[in-house]
Design a protein around this motif. Structure first.
Motif, PDB file in Angstrom:
ATOM      1  N   PRO A  41      -4.777 -10.647   1.946  1.00 12.30           N
ATOM      2  CA  PRO A  41      -5.904 -10.454   1.010  1.00 12.30           C
ATOM      3  C   PRO A  41      -5.791  -9.144   0.230  1.00 12.30           C
ATOM      4  O   PRO A  41      -5.424  -8.116   0.787  1.00 12.30           O
ATOM      5  CB  PRO A  41      -7.117 -10.426   1.958  1.00 12.30           C
ATOM      6  CG  PRO A  41      -6.564  -9.885   3.247  1.00 12.30           C
ATOM      7  CD  PRO A  41      -5.174 -10.423   3.355  1.00 12.30           C
ATOM      8  N   PHE A  42      -6.093  -9.218  -1.073  1.00 11.58           N
ATOM      9  CA  PHE A  42      -6.048  -8.049  -1.928  1.00 11.58           C
ATOM     10  C   PHE A  42      -7.408  -7.351  -1.910  1.00 11.58           C
ATOM     11  O   PHE A  42      -8.439  -7.976  -2.126  1.00 11.58           O
ATOM     12  CB  PHE A  42      -5.675  -8.456  -3.355  1.00 11.58           C
ATOM     13  CG  PHE A  42      -4.349  -9.159  -3.442  1.00 11.58           C
ATOM     14  CD1 PHE A  42      -3.171  -8.471  -3.198  1.00 11.58           C
ATOM     15  CD2 PHE A  42      -4.274 -10.516  -3.740  1.00 11.58           C
ATOM     16  CE1 PHE A  42      -1.939  -9.116  -3.265  1.00 11.58           C
ATOM     17  CE2 PHE A  42      -3.054 -11.165  -3.822  1.00 11.58           C
ATOM     18  CZ  PHE A  42      -1.875 -10.467  -3.579  1.00 11.58           C
ATOM     19  N   LYS A  43      -7.392  -6.055  -1.692  1.00 14.19           N
ATOM     20  CA  LYS A  43      -8.644  -5.311  -1.545  1.00 14.19           C
ATOM     21  C   LYS A  43      -8.724  -4.063  -2.418  1.00 14.19           C
ATOM     22  O   LYS A  43      -9.801  -3.681  -2.862  1.00 14.19           O
ATOM     23  CB  LYS A  43      -8.837  -4.905  -0.076  1.00 14.19           C
ATOM     24  CG  LYS A  43      -8.927  -6.062   0.899  1.00 14.19           C
ATOM     25  CD  LYS A  43      -9.065  -5.554   2.328  1.00 14.19           C
ATOM     26  CE  LYS A  43      -9.147  -6.697   3.323  1.00 14.19           C
ATOM     27  NZ  LYS A  43      -9.255  -6.202   4.732  1.00 14.19           N
ATOM     28  N   THR A  44      -7.579  -3.414  -2.652  1.00 17.58           N
ATOM     29  CA  THR A  44      -7.584  -2.103  -3.310  1.00 17.58           C
ATOM     30  C   THR A  44      -6.709  -2.110  -4.554  1.00 17.58           C
ATOM     31  O   THR A  44      -5.515  -2.423  -4.483  1.00 17.58           O
ATOM     32  CB  THR A  44      -7.073  -1.010  -2.351  1.00 17.58           C
ATOM     33  OG1 THR A  44      -7.790  -1.088  -1.123  1.00 17.58           O
ATOM     34  CG2 THR A  44      -7.249   0.368  -2.976  1.00 17.58           C
ATOM     35  N   ILE A  45      -7.293  -1.761  -5.692  1.00 17.22           N
ATOM     36  CA  ILE A  45      -6.539  -1.717  -6.953  1.00 17.22           C
ATOM     37  C   ILE A  45      -5.698  -0.445  -7.020  1.00 17.22           C
ATOM     38  O   ILE A  45      -6.199   0.663  -6.821  1.00 17.22           O
ATOM     39  CB  ILE A  45      -7.495  -1.791  -8.157  1.00 17.22           C
ATOM     40  CG1 ILE A  45      -8.219  -3.137  -8.179  1.00 17.22           C
ATOM     41  CG2 ILE A  45      -6.724  -1.585  -9.465  1.00 17.22           C
ATOM     42  CD1 ILE A  45      -9.261  -3.267  -9.269  1.00 17.22           C
ATOM     43  N   LYS A  46      -4.412  -0.624  -7.303  1.00 12.62           N
ATOM     44  CA  LYS A  46      -3.491   0.513  -7.446  1.00 12.62           C
ATOM     45  C   LYS A  46      -3.467   1.026  -8.874  1.00 12.62           C
ATOM     46  O   LYS A  46      -3.520   2.230  -9.126  1.00 12.62           O
ATOM     47  CB  LYS A  46      -2.082   0.104  -7.007  1.00 12.62           C
ATOM     48  CG  LYS A  46      -1.057   1.229  -7.091  1.00 12.62           C
ATOM     49  CD  LYS A  46       0.302   0.748  -6.600  1.00 12.62           C
ATOM     50  CE  LYS A  46       1.318   1.885  -6.644  1.00 12.62           C
ATOM     51  NZ  LYS A  46       2.652   1.430  -6.150  1.00 12.62           N
ATOM     52  N   LEU A  47      -3.360   0.092  -9.812  1.00  9.15           N
ATOM     53  CA  LEU A  47      -3.370   0.488 -11.223  1.00  9.15           C
ATOM     54  C   LEU A  47      -3.729  -0.678 -12.126  1.00  9.15           C
ATOM     55  O   LEU A  47      -3.603  -1.843 -11.751  1.00  9.15           O
ATOM     56  CB  LEU A  47      -2.020   1.091 -11.643  1.00  9.15           C
ATOM     57  CG  LEU A  47      -0.743   0.233 -11.598  1.00  9.15           C
ATOM     58  CD1 LEU A  47      -0.561  -0.573 -12.888  1.00  9.15           C
ATOM     59  CD2 LEU A  47       0.481   1.112 -11.393  1.00  9.15           C
TER      60      LEU A  47
END
Length: 237
Positions: free
Chosen positions: A120-126
């Motif tokens: 699951p994707f949780k944190t935006i890097k860029l």
């Protein structure tokens, strides 16, 4: 019944005049106060509305309606599930990871790279934008198509550092050196394009896997434009 005559004296006339003048002054002051309050309220409302309605700004908090605190669910809620899709990111010709795209294929397209390599994707890097007609801009006007010369001017005429052209990471922004934008836009990243087919000695100085500066003759002689904008919360490129 006989009407009683009341003597009119100069003193009584003056009192009446003073009362009338005081009333007029008080009424005028109230009207002006009401106008000023309405005007101030209108200005404040306009300012708030302009900020909330303009979804084309790039900031160190995000791009358009999207922010670093968003997750897949909040992104879909903001832009609509039908405007969100998954795509593949390739680096040096090899598959790197899955990324999210919003409004894919349109000028408003925004790519989202996650800290997590897989769901699951949780944190935006860029965030990244690259469409040639992208409407997104920083408050100082920097956007897709901005020239290196324009950005150097905003940097207080201090040279900008980037990688040489003609390879996988060609034209990638490194930093603003000692310039003004170093403090103003710590989140800025991107890729420049040197727009020339000339291969003279000056151009060769700006080519290859090396760090170069915007002071090179070729970068002043030929158009060099921003073709990719990346925004990182921590300023990593």
């Amino acid at each position: 019944m006989a009407r009683k005559n009341i003597p009119i004296t100069l003193k009584s006339v003056c009192k009446l005049l003073l009362l009338n003048v005081s009333f007029i002054v008080l009424l005028t002051a109230c009207n002006q106060s009401t106008k000023d309050q309405t005007k101030g309220s209108s200005k404040q409302k306009t300012s708030v509305e302009e900020i909330s309605q303009d979804e084309n700004y790039i900031t160190c908090w995000g791009i358009g309606p999207l922010e670093f605190g968003d997750d897949p669910a909040s992104i879909q809620e903001k832009v609509g599930k039908e405007n969100v899709s998954m795509d593949s990111l390739f680096l040096e010709g090899d598959f790197e990871r899955l990324i999210t795209k919003v409004w894919k294929g349109s000028p408003k397209e925004i790519s989202i790279v996650w800290e997590e390599v897989k769901a699951p994707f949780k944190t935006i890097k860029l965030f990244e934008v690259s469409h040639q007609n992208s409407p997104y801009k920083f408050h100082n006007g920097i956007g897709i198509g901005s020239t290196l010369k324009e950005i150097v001017a905003l940097n207080g005429e201090e040279p900008i550092n980037l990688y040489g052209f003609g390879w996988d990471y060609g034209g990638t922004f490194i930093d603003f050196g000692k310039g003004k934008l170093k403090g103003d836009l710590p989140c800025f990243g991107g890729v420049f394009e040197l727009q020339t087919e000339v291969g003279d000695a000056e151009v060769q100085q700006a080519m290859g896997n090396q760090a170069i500066t915007s002071n090179l003759p070729a970068l002043k002689k030929y158009p060099t434009v921003l073709k990719v904008i990346r925004v990182s919360e921590k300023g990593t490129k």
